[in-house]
Design a protein around this motif. Structure first.
Motif, short mmCIF file in Angstrom:
data_model
loop_
_atom_site.label_atom_id
_atom_site.label_comp_id
_atom_site.label_asym_id
_atom_site.label_seq_id
_atom_site.Cartn_x
_atom_site.Cartn_y
_atom_site.Cartn_z
N GLU A 16 23.33 14.56 -25.51
CA GLU A 16 24.47 15.24 -24.89
C GLU A 16 24.80 14.63 -23.53
OE1 GLU A 16 21.88 16.89 -26.40
OE2 GLU A 16 23.11 17.24 -28.19
N THR A 17 23.78 14.31 -22.76
CA THR A 17 23.99 13.70 -21.44
C THR A 17 24.66 12.34 -21.59
OG1 THR A 17 22.08 14.87 -20.55
CG2 THR A 17 22.85 12.93 -19.33
N VAL A 18 24.18 11.53 -22.52
CA VAL A 18 24.75 10.19 -22.73
C VAL A 18 26.18 10.30 -23.23
CG1 VAL A 18 24.55 8.08 -24.11
CG2 VAL A 18 22.52 9.09 -23.03
N LEU A 19 26.44 11.18 -24.19
CA LEU A 19 27.81 11.34 -24.70
C LEU A 19 28.75 11.78 -23.58
CD1 LEU A 19 27.23 13.02 -28.18
CD2 LEU A 19 28.13 10.72 -27.73
N GLY A 20 28.30 12.71 -22.76
CA GLY A 20 29.12 13.18 -21.65
C GLY A 20 29.40 12.08 -20.64
N PHE A 21 28.39 11.30 -20.32
CA PHE A 21 28.56 10.21 -19.37
C PHE A 21 29.52 9.15 -19.91
CE2 PHE A 21 27.25 5.92 -18.03
CZ PHE A 21 27.56 6.01 -16.68
N LEU A 22 29.33 8.74 -21.15
CA LEU A 22 30.19 7.71 -21.74
C LEU A 22 31.64 8.17 -21.84
CD1 LEU A 22 27.87 6.26 -24.52
CD2 LEU A 22 28.44 5.24 -22.30
N GLN B 282 19.17 13.14 -32.90
CA GLN B 282 17.98 13.24 -32.06
C GLN B 282 17.86 12.05 -31.10
OE1 GLN B 282 15.00 13.62 -35.10
NE2 GLN B 282 15.22 15.84 -35.18
N PHE B 283 18.99 11.43 -30.78
CA PHE B 283 18.99 10.28 -29.88
C PHE B 283 18.34 10.63 -28.54
CE2 PHE B 283 21.01 8.07 -26.31
CZ PHE B 283 20.70 6.76 -26.63
N HIS B 284 17.63 9.65 -28.00
CA HIS B 284 16.94 9.78 -26.72
C HIS B 284 16.96 8.40 -26.07
CE1 HIS B 284 14.07 11.34 -23.82
NE2 HIS B 284 13.35 10.25 -23.99
N GLU B 285 17.09 8.37 -24.75
CA GLU B 285 17.12 7.09 -24.03
C GLU B 285 16.27 7.15 -22.78
OE1 GLU B 285 20.25 4.16 -21.67
OE2 GLU B 285 21.04 5.65 -23.05
N ILE B 286 15.61 6.03 -22.50
CA ILE B 286 14.96 5.82 -21.22
C ILE B 286 15.76 4.69 -20.56
CG2 ILE B 286 12.87 5.20 -19.95
CD1 ILE B 286 12.54 7.77 -21.56
N GLY B 287 16.47 5.01 -19.48
CA GLY B 287 17.30 4.02 -18.81
C GLY B 287 16.48 3.03 -18.02
N ARG B 288 17.16 1.98 -17.56
CA ARG B 288 16.46 0.96 -16.77
C ARG B 288 15.92 1.54 -15.47
NH1 ARG B 288 18.43 -2.22 -12.89
NH2 ARG B 288 17.65 -4.14 -13.82
N SER B 289 16.44 2.72 -15.06
CA SER B 289 15.96 3.41 -13.86
C SER B 289 14.64 4.14 -14.11
CB SER B 289 16.99 4.45 -13.43
OG SER B 289 17.10 5.47 -14.42
N GLY B 290 14.29 4.29 -15.40
CA GLY B 290 13.10 5.05 -15.75
C GLY B 290 13.40 6.50 -16.08
N HIS C 63 16.75 4.34 -27.40
CA HIS C 63 17.10 3.14 -26.64
C HIS C 63 16.34 3.12 -25.33
CE1 HIS C 63 19.54 -0.21 -25.33
NE2 HIS C 63 19.66 0.40 -24.17
N GLN C 64 15.89 1.94 -24.93
CA GLN C 64 15.20 1.80 -23.65
C GLN C 64 15.65 0.53 -22.96
OE1 GLN C 64 11.02 2.49 -23.64
NE2 GLN C 64 10.71 1.50 -21.67
N GLY C 65 15.84 0.63 -21.65
CA GLY C 65 16.15 -0.53 -20.82
C GLY C 65 15.05 -0.71 -19.78
N THR C 66 14.63 -1.95 -19.59
CA THR C 66 13.59 -2.29 -18.61
C THR C 66 14.12 -3.39 -17.71
OG1 THR C 66 11.89 -1.75 -20.24
CG2 THR C 66 11.20 -3.05 -18.33
N PRO C 67 14.08 -3.22 -16.39
CA PRO C 67 14.56 -4.28 -15.50
C PRO C 67 13.91 -5.62 -15.82
CG PRO C 67 14.09 -2.30 -14.23
CD PRO C 67 13.56 -2.07 -15.64
N ALA C 68 14.72 -6.68 -15.73
CA ALA C 68 14.25 -8.03 -16.03
C ALA C 68 14.62 -8.96 -14.87
CB ALA C 68 14.88 -8.53 -17.32
N SER C 69 13.94 -10.08 -14.81
CA SER C 69 14.30 -11.09 -13.82
C SER C 69 15.61 -11.75 -14.25
CB SER C 69 13.19 -12.14 -13.70
OG SER C 69 13.09 -12.86 -14.91
#
Length: 123
Positions: free
Chosen positions: A48-54, A34-42, A115-121
């Motif tokens: 399935e999308t992440v596995l395909g991309f990687l 049930q993995f889910h991600e919010i990328g740094r892009s929002g 997993h979530q990524g948030t832009p940082a300085s």
């Protein structure tokens, strides 16, 4: 708690290098069903999308990560937080990001659930 931090940090860093360290079967084992991600892009991404991309990555900039911390949220649920950046060919770092990962112990193995990524300085 230090042992858990080192274990989850190692698993997380393994995911930074899918083309060199993670085979498709290893990625399948590391990402919870049930993995889910919010990328740094929002943008939101499903498993399935992440596995395909990687699977399509052959090369990408090295990821530099630091400041790992872990918090146990429940007996088999941990929150791992850290900062990362991509190292460019000239050695400079860019795409600085705050990262948060929720890991769950499933069948005795730790798997990445969220997993979530948030832009940082840069500092």
């Amino acid at each position: 708690m230090q042992d858990l931090l080192l274990l989850l940090q190692g698993l997380e860093v393994e995911l930074h290098h899918p083309g060199t360290r993670c085979s498709p079967s290893r990625l399948d084992a590391l990402l919870h069903p049930q993995f889910h991600e919010i990328g740094r892009s929002g943008r939101a991404y499903d498993r399935e999308t992440v596995l395909g991309f990687l699977a399509t990555l052959s090369e990408h900039p090295p990821v530099v990560s630091e400041g790992f911390e872990v918090a146990l949220l429940a007996p088999q649920v941990a929150l791992l937080t850290y900062r990362s950046a991509h190292r460019q060919a000239d050695g400079t770092l860019h795409l600085h990001t705050h990262r948060s990962s929720v890991w769950v112990q499933d069948g005795g193995e730790w798997r990445l659930r969220y997993h979530q990524g948030t832009p940082a300085s840069s500092n």
